[in-house]
Design an enzyme around this catalytic site. Sequence first.
Site, PDB file in Angstrom:
ATOM      1  N   HIS A 165       0.819  -1.224   0.000  1.00  0.00           N
ATOM      2  CA  HIS A 165       0.000   0.000   0.000  1.00  0.00           C
ATOM      3  C   HIS A 165       0.858   1.283   0.000  1.00  0.00           C
ATOM      4  O   HIS A 165       0.328   2.373  -0.195  1.00  0.00           O
ATOM      5  CB  HIS A 165      -0.938   0.026   1.206  1.00  0.00           C
ATOM      6  CG  HIS A 165      -1.917  -1.098   1.221  1.00  0.00           C
ATOM      7  ND1 HIS A 165      -2.795  -1.330   0.182  1.00  0.00           N
ATOM      8  CD2 HIS A 165      -2.156  -2.083   2.135  1.00  0.00           C
ATOM      9  CE1 HIS A 165      -3.530  -2.399   0.460  1.00  0.00           C
ATOM     10  NE2 HIS A 165      -3.159  -2.886   1.645  1.00  0.00           N
ATOM     11  N   HIS A 212      -6.204  -7.332  -0.220  1.00  0.00           N
ATOM     12  CA  HIS A 212      -6.433  -5.933  -0.596  1.00  0.00           C
ATOM     13  C   HIS A 212      -5.684  -5.558  -1.870  1.00  0.00           C
ATOM     14  O   HIS A 212      -4.604  -6.098  -2.139  1.00  0.00           O
ATOM     15  CB  HIS A 212      -5.951  -5.016   0.534  1.00  0.00           C
ATOM     16  CG  HIS A 212      -6.553  -5.303   1.868  1.00  0.00           C
ATOM     17  ND1 HIS A 212      -5.941  -6.125   2.800  1.00  0.00           N
ATOM     18  CD2 HIS A 212      -7.720  -4.898   2.421  1.00  0.00           C
ATOM     19  CE1 HIS A 212      -6.703  -6.202   3.888  1.00  0.00           C
ATOM     20  NE2 HIS A 212      -7.789  -5.463   3.677  1.00  0.00           N
ATOM     21  N   ASP A 228      -4.488 -12.779   4.276  1.00  0.00           N
ATOM     22  CA  ASP A 228      -5.775 -12.208   4.713  1.00  0.00           C
ATOM     23  C   ASP A 228      -6.930 -12.652   3.813  1.00  0.00           C
ATOM     24  O   ASP A 228      -8.067 -12.228   3.987  1.00  0.00           O
ATOM     25  CB  ASP A 228      -5.712 -10.676   4.852  1.00  0.00           C
ATOM     26  CG  ASP A 228      -4.871  -9.989   3.808  1.00  0.00           C
ATOM     27  OD1 ASP A 228      -4.470 -10.641   2.836  1.00  0.00           O
ATOM     28  OD2 ASP A 228      -4.632  -8.769   3.962  1.00  0.00           O
TER      29      ASP A 228
HETATM   30  N1  Q9C Z   1     -10.133  -2.174  11.285  1.00  0.00           N
HETATM   31  C1  Q9C Z   1      -2.513  -5.074   4.419  1.00  0.00           C
HETATM   32  O1  Q9C Z   1      -3.109  -6.136   4.410  1.00  0.00           O
HETATM   33  N2  Q9C Z   1      -8.278  -1.365   6.985  1.00  0.00           N
HETATM   34  N3  Q9C Z   1      -3.078  -3.923   4.798  1.00  0.00           N
HETATM   35  C2  Q9C Z   1      -8.412  -1.569   8.374  1.00  0.00           C
HETATM   36  C3  Q9C Z   1      -9.910  -2.746   9.966  1.00  0.00           C
HETATM   37  C4  Q9C Z   1      -6.901  -1.262   6.531  1.00  0.00           C
HETATM   38  C5  Q9C Z   1      -4.453  -3.867   5.179  1.00  0.00           C
HETATM   39  C6  Q9C Z   1      -9.825  -1.698   8.851  1.00  0.00           C
HETATM   40  C7  Q9C Z   1      -6.417  -2.544   5.911  1.00  0.00           C
HETATM   41  C8  Q9C Z   1      -4.969  -2.492   5.480  1.00  0.00           C
HETATM   42  C9  Q9C Z   1      -1.073  -5.042   4.032  1.00  0.00           C
HETATM   43 ZN    ZN Z   2      -4.086  -7.065   2.935  1.00  0.00          ZN
END
Ligand code: Q9C
Ligand code: ZN
Length: 316
Positions: A135, A171, A258
Site C-alpha cells: 500500500h 487488498h 488475509d
Molecule cells: N479495522 C494489508 O493487508 N483497513 N493492509 C483496516 C480494519 C486497513 C491492510 C480496517 C487494511 C490495510 C497489508
Molecule cells: Zn491485505
Amino acid sequence: MLVVYSDIHETHAPVYELYEGNVVQHVEVPDRVETIRSALKDLPNFEIVEPRSFSDSELLSIHENRYKNYLRAQTKSVRSGQRFASLYIQDSYTPLTKGAYKAARSAAECALTAAQLVLEGSTVVYALSRPPGHHAETESMGGYCYFNNAAIASEYLSKKGKVAILDIDFHHGNGTQQIFYDRRDVLYVSLHADPTTSFPYKTGFSGEVGVGAGEGYTHNFIVPNDSTLLGYQEILTKALDKIRQYNPAYLVLSLGFDTYHRDPIGGFSLQTSDFARISRQINELEIPTVIVQEGGYFIPDLGSNAAAFLSEYARR
Ligand code: Q9C
Ligand code: ZN
C-alpha cells in the site's frame, strides 16, 4: 528454500488504529512474523538467513527522499507507544512507532536480499518481512505499509530483465500499482476484494489498466467476497495467463494470508489446504520468484497457512 528474516521488525509494534474515528486494536503486530518463523524453522527444506545491508539508493529508486527523511525524523521523536503523522499519509490505520522507520527499512532489505539471491541463482526465495509494503506509494504510508518492499525488489530485478508482480493479498496493492502504472518493463497483476466495499477503496477497479507506455501492463481482477477455492482459482487462471503472455524473466509475489476464511479483516473463504493448491498453480509458471510477505492477520493459523503455501515451492 531460503527465508530472509531479521528480528528488527519487533521494534515496530503498533497498538491501535483509528477506524472511522474509533480506537481499534492494531492487527499488524510482531507476532505475525514470529509465528511464521517458528512454523518454518523446524521444517526440512527451509533455511532462515539474515538480510544483507543496502545503501539508500535502492530505497530512493522508489520513494522520494523527502518522504524517507520525514519518516526517519518523525519516528525518532516517538518516545513510546505511537502517534500519527500529519503528512505523507493515506489513512488513519498506519501509525508511527519508535521502530517504524528502522523496521520498514529492514523489511525492504529482506526483499532486496531475496531479489539478490534469485539473481545469484536461487529459483525461489521468501522475504519474511513486516511491516508489509504494497500500500506504500512513492510518497506516502498507508494500509500498515511504509516502504514498498515488493516494488523495491521489482525495481532491482528490472535492471536484469522483465518483471511480473503477482499480488494475492486480500487488498488491492495501490502503492505497487501507482509506482509502476506508466511502465511496461514491470507488469502488475492483482487479485483482490472489490474496492467498492474494501480497503483501499480508491483503486483496484478493473478499468485501471495503466497509462502511457504502461497502458495494458496493469491488470486488476476482483474476487467476490466469500469466494472459495474453486472460484478463486478460476480468476487466478486468468491472472496467470496475463503473466505467461508477458513472458517475464522474474516473478515477484506479494503474498497475503488475509484471504483466509478466519481472517479478522478479510472476506474470502480460503482454507489452509487451499494455499497449497494456489501455490502449486502459481509454481507452474516456473519463473524465478521472490516471495514477499504482505498481510494476513489470523495469527493462530498463520504458521500453518505459510507452511502450506511455501512447502509446494520448497520442492523445487
Ligand atoms: N479495522 C494489508 O493487508 N483497513 N493492509 C483496516 C480494519 C486497513 C491492510 C480496517 C487494511 C490495510 C497489508
Ligand atoms: Zn491485505
